[in-house]
Design a protein around this motif. Structure first.
Motif, short mmCIF file in Angstrom:
data_model
loop_
_atom_site.label_atom_id
_atom_site.label_comp_id
_atom_site.label_asym_id
_atom_site.label_seq_id
_atom_site.Cartn_x
_atom_site.Cartn_y
_atom_site.Cartn_z
N VAL A 21 0.84 -1.20 0.00
CA VAL A 21 0.00 0.00 0.00
C VAL A 21 0.88 1.25 0.00
O VAL A 21 0.67 2.18 -0.79
CB VAL A 21 -0.97 0.00 1.21
CG1 VAL A 21 -1.66 1.35 1.35
CG2 VAL A 21 -1.99 -1.11 1.07
N VAL A 22 1.87 1.28 0.87
CA VAL A 22 2.76 2.44 0.95
C VAL A 22 3.49 2.65 -0.37
O VAL A 22 3.57 3.77 -0.88
CB VAL A 22 3.77 2.27 2.12
CG1 VAL A 22 4.86 3.32 2.05
CG2 VAL A 22 3.05 2.34 3.44
N ASP A 23 4.03 1.58 -0.93
CA ASP A 23 4.74 1.69 -2.20
C ASP A 23 3.82 2.23 -3.29
O ASP A 23 4.21 3.11 -4.05
CB ASP A 23 5.30 0.32 -2.61
CG ASP A 23 6.11 0.40 -3.88
OD1 ASP A 23 7.08 1.19 -3.93
OD2 ASP A 23 5.77 -0.32 -4.84
N SER A 24 2.60 1.74 -3.34
CA SER A 24 1.64 2.21 -4.35
C SER A 24 1.32 3.68 -4.17
O SER A 24 1.25 4.44 -5.15
CB SER A 24 0.36 1.39 -4.28
OG SER A 24 0.61 0.05 -4.56
N LEU A 25 1.14 4.10 -2.94
CA LEU A 25 0.85 5.51 -2.68
C LEU A 25 2.02 6.41 -3.05
O LEU A 25 1.84 7.47 -3.68
CB LEU A 25 0.46 5.72 -1.21
CG LEU A 25 -0.89 5.16 -0.80
CD1 LEU A 25 -1.05 5.23 0.72
CD2 LEU A 25 -2.02 5.90 -1.49
N LEU A 26 3.22 5.99 -2.69
CA LEU A 26 4.39 6.79 -3.02
C LEU A 26 4.60 6.89 -4.53
O LEU A 26 4.94 7.95 -5.05
CB LEU A 26 5.64 6.23 -2.35
CG LEU A 26 5.72 6.42 -0.84
CD1 LEU A 26 6.90 5.67 -0.26
CD2 LEU A 26 5.77 7.89 -0.48
N LEU A 29 2.49 9.49 -6.09
CA LEU A 29 2.92 10.87 -5.85
C LEU A 29 4.09 11.27 -6.74
O LEU A 29 4.23 12.43 -7.10
CB LEU A 29 3.33 11.05 -4.38
CG LEU A 29 2.22 10.92 -3.35
CD1 LEU A 29 2.82 10.98 -1.95
CD2 LEU A 29 1.18 12.00 -3.54
N ASN A 30 4.92 10.32 -7.05
CA ASN A 30 6.14 10.59 -7.81
C ASN A 30 6.20 9.65 -9.00
O ASN A 30 6.86 8.63 -8.94
CB ASN A 30 7.37 10.43 -6.90
CG ASN A 30 8.63 10.88 -7.57
OD1 ASN A 30 8.60 11.57 -8.57
ND2 ASN A 30 9.76 10.48 -7.02
N GLN A 31 5.49 10.00 -10.04
CA GLN A 31 5.43 9.15 -11.22
C GLN A 31 6.82 8.96 -11.83
O GLN A 31 7.53 9.95 -12.04
CB GLN A 31 4.50 9.75 -12.27
CG GLN A 31 3.05 9.77 -11.86
CD GLN A 31 2.46 8.38 -11.75
OE1 GLN A 31 2.72 7.53 -12.57
NE2 GLN A 31 1.68 8.16 -10.72
#
Length: 74
Positions: A21-26, A29-31
């Motif tokens: 989840v964290v990796d996906s959210l990050l 934010l930073n494509q």
């Protein structure tokens, strides 16, 4: 579901699922820039190949950080 509920739900997930989840959210934010990512992937593969072939020798992280700290302490 509101933000607070979403966070509570996410926190209750097992560690590995929280990391996803964290990796996906990050990432959202930073494509990543595909060309730069390809170049870094190629560089990483090249370095791994050199390491595995014995062409280069790994330096332990503690040695590297000791040298860095020695430089900054002067």
């Amino acid at each position: 579901m509101n933000t607070k509920q979403l966070i509570e739900e996410a926190v209750s997930l097992p560690l590995e699922e929280r990391a996803i989840v964290v990796d996906s959210l990050l990432r959202s934010l930073n494509q990543p820039e595909s060309e730069i990512d390809k170049q870094w992937a190629n560089e990483a593969k090249r370095r791994l190949s050199e390491l595995r072939s014995g062409h280069i020798e790994a330096i332990p992280g503690n040695d590297v950080f000791s040298k860095v700290w020695d430089r900054f302490e002067k």
